[in-house]
Design a protein around this motif. Structure first.
Motif: not given
Length: 394
Positions: A88-103
């Motif tokens: 899907e050409r998508r990256l999943l990540c999580q910031d320092a406080v636990g919030n999840k995001n996709s780019i």
């Protein structure tokens, strides 16, 4: 035309040089396509890992804010990557406080580097593996030398003035030389005999620098000896406990401090992000750094297994290889976008640098069938140039 999104994961040597190379490449294309360039790292700074021995002896700063390296033209995201969904050409990540995001991305460069190998917890000692560890090592040897001033027992005083450095790669060599200089310097300032300081470098191999000629290894050993480091070849330390080292041959030795410099391992986060790996844990790439079976994904630096297609040699894991790979990667991306044949990997020339204490160093390179060696201040200046250029410092 459609904006292209390129994500670079990792703010180490390979990552920041990849960002530099990609920006340079796109600026030279007369802006046929606009580029959104994103750099992701769990920290807000570039960590100069090869200089870890510096905070183990003094107050030198070895981090550089990423915003200082890229004040404009690069978006920075502080997060930990958890998954790469290449289909899907998508990256999943999580910031320092636990919030999840996709780019979403068009191209992704994985350059997460390596981690320092650490001993098992029951082996004792202190591994030079992080800034915090470096600071604790500095506190430990400084505390020991202060105790040595008041110590009445000559045997115990000698133990307090002895440091064992276990692992004689480049990191072990540079760490032992730096410790020897500053430990001896502190001894003088406290009225102790600097010649009583003992830095023992334990080398599991038969000689130093097995990657190069024996004469270079011997020259390194002599240089270390001159600055107060004794190299013990064929010696494996199994454990440090209560100031006593147990060796693989059954012998024991005393030391006030045991510092482990055991080399590097692939970044463990690679195992969970969904890309093909070698059994050793490195990302599998082709001769143009494309990740096997992952469209639009590339990998360089310590985390990838990069092989010269001509010689079959696997590229080394130092910053000089990473910077050369990054420069080539910019051209590869340009070629892939344009549908042209892409450049292929070429191994770096035989070139190694060693710091041997403040303003002292050694450089070896093999050119035109000759071994060329620079020592002393010139060797150190070349070594410093390699450090600074790899960190994009002028």
């Amino acid at each position: 035309m459609k904006e292209l999104t390129c994500i670079v994961i990792g703010g180490g040597y390979a990552g920041i040089n990849a960002v530099k190379a990609i920006r340079k490449t796109f600026k030279g294309q007369a802006s046929k396509r606009t580029l959104r360039l994103i750099l992701i790292d769990k920290n807000t700074y570039h960590f100069r890992k090869v200089l870890l021995f510096k905070p183990a002896v003094g107050d030198e700063e070895i981090t550089i804010p990423l915003i200082r390296l890229f004040p404009e033209g690069v978006e920075f995201v502080q997060a930990t990557v958890t998954k790469i969904e290449s289909g899907e050409r998508r990256l999943l990540c999580q910031d320092a406080v636990g919030n999840k995001n996709s780019i979403k991305y068009d191209f992704l460069v994985l350059a997460v580097g390596s981690v320092v190998r650490q001993p098992d917890p029951d082996q004792g000692g202190m591994a030079l593996a992080s800034l915090d560890a470096a600071w604790k090592i500095r506190e430990a040897w400084r505390a020991n030398i202060k105790k040595a001033v008041k110590e009445k027992s000559s045997k115990e005083r000698q133990r307090l003035m002895t440091i064992a450095v276990v692992g004689a790669g480049i990191s072990g060599i540079e760490t032992s030389a730096e410790l020897a200089y500053f430990f001896r310097d502190d001894a003088v300032s406290l009225g102790l005999d600097p010649n009583a300081v003992r830095i023992n470098l334990f080398n599991a191999n038969k000689r130093l620098f097995p990657e190069g000629p024996a004469k270079v290894g011997l020259k390194l050993e002599r240089s270390l000896d001159a600055c107060g480091v004794t190299t013990l070849h064929g010696s494996r330390v199994l454990q440090e406990k209560e100031g006593v080292l147990t060796l693989s041959n059954g012998e024991t030795m005393s030391a006030g401090l045991c510092v482990w410099t055991l080399g590097l391992l692939p970044n463990p986060m690679l195992q969970s992000i969904g890309l093909p790996m070698t059994p050793e844990g490195y990302v599998i790439v082709d001769a143009s750094y494309r990740v096997q079976g992952a469209q639009g994904v590339y990998s360089i630096g310590d985390c990838a297994r990069i092989v010269d297609p001509a010689s079959g040699r696997v590229d080394g894991k130092t910053c000089k290889e990473a910077t050369a790979q990054a420069a080539r990667l910019g051209k590869i991306l340009s070629a892939d976008i344009a549908g042209r044949p892409a450049p292929m990997h070429k191994e770096f020339i035989d070139f190694f640098c060693f710091a041997l204490g403040p303003e002292q160093g050694m450089v070896w390179t093999h050119q035109w069938g000759l071994d060329i060696i620079f020592t002393g201040k010139l060797g150190w200046r070349i070594r410093k140039f390699t450090w600074d250029s790899a960190s994009l410092l002028k």
